[in-house]
Design an enzyme around this catalytic site. Structure first.
Site, short mmCIF file in Angstrom:
data_model
loop_
_atom_site.label_atom_id
_atom_site.label_comp_id
_atom_site.label_asym_id
_atom_site.label_seq_id
_atom_site.Cartn_x
_atom_site.Cartn_y
_atom_site.Cartn_z
N SER A 179 11.13 -1.00 1.97
CA SER A 179 10.60 0.18 2.14
C SER A 179 11.00 0.82 3.27
O SER A 179 11.33 2.16 3.37
CB SER A 179 8.92 -0.06 2.37
N ARG A 232 14.36 -11.90 -0.24
CA ARG A 232 15.72 -11.21 -0.43
C ARG A 232 16.89 -11.84 -0.18
O ARG A 232 17.92 -11.83 -0.64
CB ARG A 232 15.44 -9.67 -0.10
N LYS A 291 2.07 -0.41 13.28
CA LYS A 291 3.30 0.03 12.33
C LYS A 291 3.38 1.49 12.06
O LYS A 291 2.08 1.99 11.52
CB LYS A 291 3.25 -0.83 11.05
N HIS A 344 9.22 -4.68 -5.07
CA HIS A 344 7.87 -5.19 -5.06
C HIS A 344 7.33 -5.36 -6.44
O HIS A 344 6.78 -6.14 -7.03
CB HIS A 344 6.84 -4.18 -4.23
P1 ADP Z 1 5.71 -4.46 4.39
O1 ADP Z 1 5.44 -3.13 3.57
O2 ADP Z 1 4.49 -4.88 5.02
O3 ADP Z 1 6.99 -4.40 5.35
P2 ADP Z 1 7.27 -5.71 2.67
O4 ADP Z 1 7.98 -4.46 2.25
O5 ADP Z 1 7.96 -6.91 3.62
O6 ADP Z 1 5.82 -5.51 3.44
O7 ADP Z 1 6.54 -6.52 1.25
C1 ADP Z 1 5.62 -7.53 1.12
C2 ADP Z 1 6.47 -8.58 0.45
O8 ADP Z 1 7.46 -8.32 -0.42
C3 ADP Z 1 7.47 -9.63 1.27
O9 ADP Z 1 7.40 -10.94 1.00
C4 ADP Z 1 8.59 -8.93 1.24
O10 ADP Z 1 9.62 -10.20 1.44
C5 ADP Z 1 8.73 -8.59 -0.33
N1 ADP Z 1 9.53 -7.94 -0.64
C6 ADP Z 1 9.94 -6.60 -0.21
N2 ADP Z 1 10.95 -5.92 -0.76
C7 ADP Z 1 11.21 -6.74 -1.80
C8 ADP Z 1 12.55 -6.84 -2.69
N3 ADP Z 1 13.34 -5.77 -2.89
N4 ADP Z 1 12.73 -7.84 -3.49
C9 ADP Z 1 11.78 -8.85 -3.46
N5 ADP Z 1 10.73 -8.90 -2.80
C10 ADP Z 1 10.54 -8.02 -1.64
#
Ligand code: ADP
Length: 153
Positions: free
Chosen positions: A135, A97, A48, A24
């Site tokens: 996450s 990703r 969630k 992120h």
């Molecule tokens: P949530 O916490 O609601 O699951 P995400 O973890 O999916 O949300 O994070 C929000 C955005 O960040 C999404 O567009 C997701 O694809 C992106 N994202 C999450 N992890 C990565 C990563 N390692 N690299 C790039 N983008 C990421």
């Protein structure tokens, strides 16, 4: 034609950020030159299962970005595009990703475009070294008492 060229370019980066990972973080750093302001918007998702309570997550994110003038932190419930409208944001920032993310993000972008044609989704591809980090994976490791410092910010 978009004639709002002089209005600030505000993007919303929405997610649970439970926790915020280096993936992120990388997306945010790479997106900063593209926008005047980015709002890290923590979605309150009652369905969630969260690991860290919202208030602690917000406090951590606020600390993290306290010196980054152009990044704000907020929480919201409801539709992300409604949050964008309320905050004058015309861009939704997302990260991709892999193919699974791609399909998911494309569907969301299509739906968002249908309900809010004035908001553009901007997608950055994950750098390869962050592509496996999520996450969910971090929470899983924490559950089993493993060290996660390298994956979170
Ligand atoms: P949530 O916490 O609601 O699951 P995400 O973890 O999916 O949300 O994070 C929000 C955005 O960040 C999404 O567009 C997701 O694809 C992106 N994202 C999450 N992890 C990565 C990563 N390692 N690299 C790039 N983008 C990421």
């Amino acid at each position: 034609m978009n004639n709002k060229i002089d209005t600030p370019r505000i993007a919303v980066f929405a997610g649970s950020f439970d926790p915020m990972t280096v993936g992120h973080w990388n997306i945010l750093q790479r997106a900063l030159p593209l926008f005047d302001k980015i709002i890290v918007a923590v979605g309150i998702n009652t369905e969630k299962h969260c690991c860290q309570p919202l208030d602690e997550r917000m406090a951590h994110l606020n600390r993290l970005f306290s010196n980054t003038e152009r990044i704000e932190v907020a929480s919201y419930s409801g539709l992300t595009v409604d949050f964008c409208h309320e905050h004058g944001a015309r861009y939704l920032l997302r990260g991709v990703r892999n193919m699974a993310d791609f399909e998911y993000e494309r569907n969301i972008a299509d739906i968002n475009r249908t309900v809010a044609p004035d908001i553009e989704t901007v997608i950055l591809f994950a750098e390869p070294q962050y592509a496996a980090i999520s996450s969910t994976m971090v929470r899983e490791l924490m559950t089993f008492g493993k060290e996660v410092q390298d994956f979170i910010v």
